[in-house]
Motif scaffolding. Structure first.
Motif, short mmCIF file in Angstrom:
data_model
loop_
_atom_site.label_atom_id
_atom_site.label_comp_id
_atom_site.label_asym_id
_atom_site.label_seq_id
_atom_site.Cartn_x
_atom_site.Cartn_y
_atom_site.Cartn_z
N ASN A 100 61.05 122.50 58.99
CA ASN A 100 61.50 121.11 58.87
C ASN A 100 60.81 120.49 57.66
O ASN A 100 59.65 120.80 57.36
CB ASN A 100 61.16 120.34 60.15
CG ASN A 100 61.98 120.81 61.33
OD1 ASN A 100 63.20 120.88 61.26
ND2 ASN A 100 61.32 121.17 62.41
N PRO A 150 66.39 125.10 62.38
CA PRO A 150 67.23 125.42 61.22
C PRO A 150 67.36 126.91 60.94
O PRO A 150 68.44 127.40 60.59
CB PRO A 150 66.54 124.70 60.06
CG PRO A 150 65.82 123.56 60.70
CD PRO A 150 65.38 124.07 62.04
N ARG A 165 67.71 125.42 68.39
CA ARG A 165 67.63 124.06 67.87
C ARG A 165 66.94 123.99 66.51
O ARG A 165 66.79 122.89 65.96
CB ARG A 165 66.88 123.15 68.86
CG ARG A 165 67.45 123.13 70.27
CD ARG A 165 66.98 121.91 71.06
NE ARG A 165 65.55 121.75 71.08
CZ ARG A 165 64.75 122.26 72.02
NH1 ARG A 165 65.27 123.02 72.99
NH2 ARG A 165 63.45 122.04 72.02
N GLY A 194 62.49 114.42 55.21
CA GLY A 194 63.92 114.66 55.25
C GLY A 194 64.56 114.05 56.49
O GLY A 194 64.00 114.18 57.59
N LEU A 195 65.70 113.40 56.31
CA LEU A 195 66.36 112.73 57.43
C LEU A 195 67.81 113.18 57.53
O LEU A 195 68.48 113.40 56.51
CB LEU A 195 66.32 111.21 57.26
CG LEU A 195 64.91 110.56 57.19
CD1 LEU A 195 65.05 109.10 56.82
CD2 LEU A 195 64.19 110.73 58.52
N ASP A 196 68.32 113.32 58.76
CA ASP A 196 69.73 113.64 58.97
C ASP A 196 70.50 112.37 59.34
O ASP A 196 69.98 111.51 60.03
CB ASP A 196 69.87 114.67 60.12
CG ASP A 196 69.28 116.00 59.71
OD1 ASP A 196 69.41 116.38 58.53
OD2 ASP A 196 68.70 116.67 60.58
#
Length: 258
Positions: free
Chosen positions: A252, A217, A215, A256-258
């Motif tokens: 992370n 990056p 899970r 930052g947003l997905d």
């Protein structure tokens, strides 16, 4: 490379996990090391390992939840080696609690280990450095959760966010003493303590590391050895004049947003 040649380094919370990795890295880079913690079996085994590899190491028994023992850990190092040049605060308590279910006792336990102990260890270390008119370095191992964290980490976040603020405050106060103080906000890391936490609080099985890595990056959890190398860099002259920095050591990205 000998980044810490002839330096005396105390690693509080150094008997396992990130702290033990820092102790190994510091010895490899030429330091005389003291590791403190409340597990004498683990501490003495680590010292034996470091000594067998040709390093200079001692174990200091200390419960870092006790401010007096945190200060005494520094005094023991000064007794053993004559001084302290570098301090690493890596002890941590991660017992779970939300804003609504945290008891005063759990809150106090987090403050004791994650903030009060480091405060008074730093006090004792800086007192020795300034009394000798000597420069020095300190690294506080904090957490990326200090930025906010999960709801079940409320008292942990409160204490570690305090440690981040303390890092900056102490660095500012002692910059003219040429004592550099920095912190690392580490992300999810594969340690013995994290393994116990995942099993105790989240019902994790033997495959939790693999499931967690899938899970993330970079496809893996943070490794204590990688963090240790960065800590040694910050302790050494290779990090130059850097002080008062609290560095996000995580995969992370804050904001930052997905």
């Amino acid at each position: 490379m000998g980044l810490l040649d002839d330096k005396v380094v105390l690693v509080n919370g150094g008997t396992q996990g990130v702290g033990a990795a820092v102790a190994r890295a510091a010895v490899r880079e030429g330091a005389a090391v003291a590791v403190s913690g409340r597990r004498p079996g683990a501490g003495e085994a680590l010292v034996a390992e470091l000594s067998a590899a040709g390093g200079k190491a001692v174990y200091v028994r200390a419960d870092l939840a006790d401010a007096g023992q945190a200060k005494a850990s520094v005094a023991r190092v000064v007794d053993a080696y004559g001084r302290i040049d570098c301090l690493v605060n890596s002890a941590g308590l991660t017992a779970r609690g939300t804003l609504l279910d945290t008891t005063p006792e759990l809150f106090d336990a987090h403050i004791a280990v994650n903030l009060k102990g480091p405060f008074f260890a730093m006090q004792a270390a800086v007192a020795d450095m300034t009394a000798r008119g000597a420069s020095g370095t300190i690294v506080n191992v904090i957490t990326s959760s200090a930025h906010g964290g999960q709801p079940f980490l409320a008292p942990y976040v409160a204490a570690k966010a305090g440690l981040a603020g303390l890092t900056r405050n102490a660095a500012h106060a002692h910059r003219w003493d040429r004592i550099r103080i920095n912190g690392l906000n580490i992300g999810w890391t594969a340690t013995e303590g994290e393994d116990a936490t995942q099993r105790a609080f989240h019902g994790a099985g033997d495959d939790w590391r693999e499931r967690a890595a899938a899970r993330l990056p970079m496809g893996r959890l943070g490794q204590p050895e990688d963090i240790a190398d960065f800590v040694v860099f910050l302790l050494s002259e290779r990090s130059g004049v850097v002080t008062g920095s609290v560095i996000d050591w995580d995969q992370n990205v804050l904001g930052g947003l997905d």
